[in-house]
Structure formats: structure tokens, C-alpha cells
Motif scaffolding. Sequence first.
Motif, mmCIF file in Angstrom:
data_model
loop_
_atom_site.group_PDB
_atom_site.id
_atom_site.type_symbol
_atom_site.label_atom_id
_atom_site.label_comp_id
_atom_site.label_asym_id
_atom_site.label_seq_id
_atom_site.Cartn_x
_atom_site.Cartn_y
_atom_site.Cartn_z
ATOM 1 N N TRP A 38 9.793 -8.702 11.747
ATOM 2 C CA TRP A 38 9.222 -7.507 11.077
ATOM 3 C C TRP A 38 10.028 -7.468 9.620
ATOM 4 O O TRP A 38 11.179 -7.778 9.970
ATOM 5 N N TYR A 39 9.506 -6.998 8.573
ATOM 6 C CA TYR A 39 10.354 -7.089 7.482
ATOM 7 C C TYR A 39 10.543 -5.577 6.811
ATOM 8 O O TYR A 39 9.746 -4.801 6.850
ATOM 9 N N GLY A 40 11.593 -5.125 6.474
ATOM 10 C CA GLY A 40 11.851 -3.945 5.836
ATOM 11 C C GLY A 40 11.872 -3.906 4.673
ATOM 12 O O GLY A 40 12.534 -5.038 3.945
ATOM 13 N N VAL A 41 11.747 -2.937 3.574
ATOM 14 C CA VAL A 41 11.712 -2.886 2.114
ATOM 15 C C VAL A 41 12.832 -1.808 1.985
ATOM 16 O O VAL A 41 12.394 -0.712 2.115
ATOM 17 N N LEU A 42 13.896 -2.114 1.502
ATOM 18 C CA LEU A 42 14.983 -1.146 1.527
ATOM 19 C C LEU A 42 14.563 -0.101 0.432
ATOM 20 O O LEU A 42 15.252 1.077 0.445
ATOM 21 N N THR A 43 14.055 -0.357 -0.718
ATOM 22 C CA THR A 43 13.671 0.451 -1.797
ATOM 23 C C THR A 43 12.586 1.410 -1.469
ATOM 24 O O THR A 43 12.691 2.596 -1.981
ATOM 25 N N THR A 44 11.713 1.163 -0.722
ATOM 26 C CA THR A 44 10.585 1.915 -0.337
ATOM 27 C C THR A 44 10.776 2.824 1.013
ATOM 28 O O THR A 44 10.399 3.952 1.364
ATOM 29 N N GLY A 45 11.919 2.192 1.944
ATOM 30 C CA GLY A 45 12.192 2.713 2.935
ATOM 31 C C GLY A 45 11.163 2.755 4.164
ATOM 32 O O GLY A 45 11.228 3.276 5.123
ATOM 33 N N ILE A 46 10.386 1.575 4.082
ATOM 34 C CA ILE A 46 9.461 1.222 5.294
ATOM 35 C C ILE A 46 9.770 0.031 5.570
ATOM 36 O O ILE A 46 10.132 -1.003 5.109
ATOM 37 N N PHE A 47 9.056 -0.406 6.996
ATOM 38 C CA PHE A 47 9.241 -1.560 7.363
ATOM 39 C C PHE A 47 7.710 -1.957 7.797
ATOM 40 O O PHE A 47 6.796 -1.251 8.220
ATOM 41 N N CYS A 48 7.286 -3.448 7.841
ATOM 42 C CA CYS A 48 5.825 -3.633 7.932
ATOM 43 C C CYS A 48 5.908 -5.005 8.935
ATOM 44 O O CYS A 48 6.939 -5.818 9.386
ATOM 45 N N ARG A 49 4.717 -5.173 9.178
ATOM 46 C CA ARG A 49 4.524 -6.743 9.665
ATOM 47 C C ARG A 49 4.333 -7.817 8.814
ATOM 48 O O ARG A 49 4.223 -7.188 7.684
ATOM 49 N N PRO A 50 4.330 -9.163 9.081
ATOM 50 C CA PRO A 50 4.259 -10.106 8.068
ATOM 51 C C PRO A 50 2.909 -10.139 7.432
ATOM 52 O O PRO A 50 2.560 -10.378 6.255
ATOM 53 N N SER A 51 1.758 -9.750 8.414
ATOM 54 C CA SER A 51 0.561 -9.541 7.737
ATOM 55 C C SER A 51 0.224 -8.617 6.938
ATOM 56 O O SER A 51 -1.172 -8.346 6.449
ATOM 57 N N CYS A 52 1.066 -7.449 6.690
ATOM 58 C CA CYS A 52 0.856 -6.412 6.018
ATOM 59 C C CYS A 52 0.010 -6.679 4.680
ATOM 60 O O CYS A 52 0.539 -7.600 3.771
ATOM 61 N N LYS A 53 -0.911 -5.924 4.142
ATOM 62 C CA LYS A 53 -1.566 -6.190 2.964
ATOM 63 C C LYS A 53 -1.116 -5.586 1.771
ATOM 64 O O LYS A 53 -1.602 -5.522 0.793
ATOM 65 N N SER A 54 0.300 -4.755 1.967
ATOM 66 C CA SER A 54 0.878 -4.071 0.825
ATOM 67 C C SER A 54 1.178 -5.035 -0.228
ATOM 68 O O SER A 54 1.296 -6.065 0.055
ATOM 69 N N ARG A 55 1.319 -4.531 -1.302
ATOM 70 C CA ARG A 55 2.053 -5.346 -2.243
ATOM 71 C C ARG A 55 3.211 -5.929 -1.967
ATOM 72 O O ARG A 55 4.028 -5.409 -1.248
ATOM 73 N N VAL A 56 3.558 -7.151 -2.439
ATOM 74 C CA VAL A 56 4.518 -8.325 -2.169
ATOM 75 C C VAL A 56 5.778 -7.242 -2.706
ATOM 76 O O VAL A 56 5.823 -7.272 -4.160
ATOM 77 N N PRO A 57 6.755 -7.328 -1.911
ATOM 78 C CA PRO A 57 7.932 -6.662 -2.624
ATOM 79 C C PRO A 57 8.801 -7.784 -3.289
ATOM 80 O O PRO A 57 8.674 -8.952 -2.872
ATOM 81 N N LYS A 58 10.022 -7.327 -3.826
ATOM 82 C CA LYS A 58 10.982 -8.242 -4.480
ATOM 83 C C LYS A 58 11.570 -8.751 -3.061
ATOM 84 O O LYS A 58 12.079 -8.218 -2.367
ATOM 85 N N LYS A 59 11.846 -10.106 -3.297
ATOM 86 C CA LYS A 59 12.482 -10.863 -2.130
ATOM 87 C C LYS A 59 13.918 -9.963 -1.921
ATOM 88 O O LYS A 59 14.288 -10.019 -0.827
ATOM 89 N N GLU A 60 14.629 -9.570 -2.956
ATOM 90 C CA GLU A 60 16.064 -9.357 -2.736
ATOM 91 C C GLU A 60 16.056 -8.161 -2.132
ATOM 92 O O GLU A 60 17.113 -7.623 -1.576
ATOM 93 N N ASN A 61 14.889 -7.118 -1.814
ATOM 94 C CA ASN A 61 14.848 -5.966 -1.343
ATOM 95 C C ASN A 61 14.564 -5.910 0.084
ATOM 96 O O ASN A 61 14.198 -4.992 0.759
ATOM 97 N N ILE A 62 14.172 -7.182 0.650
ATOM 98 C CA ILE A 62 13.587 -7.315 2.127
ATOM 99 C C ILE A 62 14.725 -7.647 2.963
ATOM 100 O O ILE A 62 15.703 -8.428 2.715
#
Length: 185
Positions: free
Chosen positions: A21-45
Amino acid sequence: MNEEYWQAIVECDHAYDGQFWYGVLTTGIFCRPSCKSRVPKKENIRIFANTVEPEKIGLRPCKRCQPHVQHWRPADEELASRVEQLIDACYQEPLTLQEIASRLFVSPYYLQRSFTKLKLCSPTQYLSQKRVEAAKELLSETTGSVTDIAMQVGFRTSAYFAQVFHKVTGQTPTQYRTQMMRELK
């Protein structure tokens, strides 16, 4: 983060679901790899091995991909399954794409696109196939007229029924019934 995981995130690859699973530190959420959300910046994951780790550091589950739900399916797959269930249960009714869409509270365009992408046939084609399968059973097991059988399985005219039946099976309903009677003898 390794390049393989990054590509899985960028490509929304279902094959990696459950592996990380990956978390996006700037948004405070975590997702599955298949999530269709906008691709975050690599450094925030940040990458996690399970769903407990991101919650420990204060990340919340994504509302779109619901990474904390074990038997989650993407919205397209869920919709396609619901369309099949509706058609299987109600194929005798006068169903149209618009009617199916309104019963499932989605737009006809979205329904058509999602279903066709996953099932490789349109909802209307699936409905016709379901009706023809039911008609084949009735033609081989009953002595009802072709017109009566057409009406029973949801066709409004026997001419259209014969046309669709021929397109799907390569035979007219009468030819099919005759063949089935020969095979039973």
C-alpha cells in the motif's frame, strides 16, 4: 521506493493490490496500487507492507479505493456485476440501456462504457444472449408457440426475436426446435 512499485502506482496496476500500500504524506491518505486517484509526487509517497502501518502514523484510508476493505472491487467491476445480476433477474422485462442505468443510478454512457470494457459485449448484447439462452430452454422443453416463447423471454415481437435468435445461434427458432426434437429421439 523501488522503480517497480512506482510503476505499479503510475499504471494503477491491480496485480500489486495486497502486495503493498502507499501513503501520500501531503494529503494524509493511503491507497492501493490500483487506485485511480491522481498520481502523487514520488517524493511524497511512503510504501507500507500492510494497512496497519499507515494508520499508525496518522494516514486515513482513501475513500475511492478503500484499501482497508479486504474484498474490495473497483467501481467498474462492481457495476458490471450489478448489471449482470439485474439482467439475469429481469431479462423478461422491457429493459433498455436507459432503464438499466436508471435502476443502478448511473449514466447510460458510463454503464455502456464500463460494462463493454470489462465484459467485451454491451449490456444490450448480454441481455439478448440471456434471452436467447432462456428461449433455447423453452424451445427444447415445451411445445409453446415461437411467439409465446418470444414474449415469455422479453422480446416484444416474434420477428425481432427470430432475427436475434438467428444472429446468435445461426438458426431460426423453429430450426432449433426441430433439431432438438431430432436429437431427443
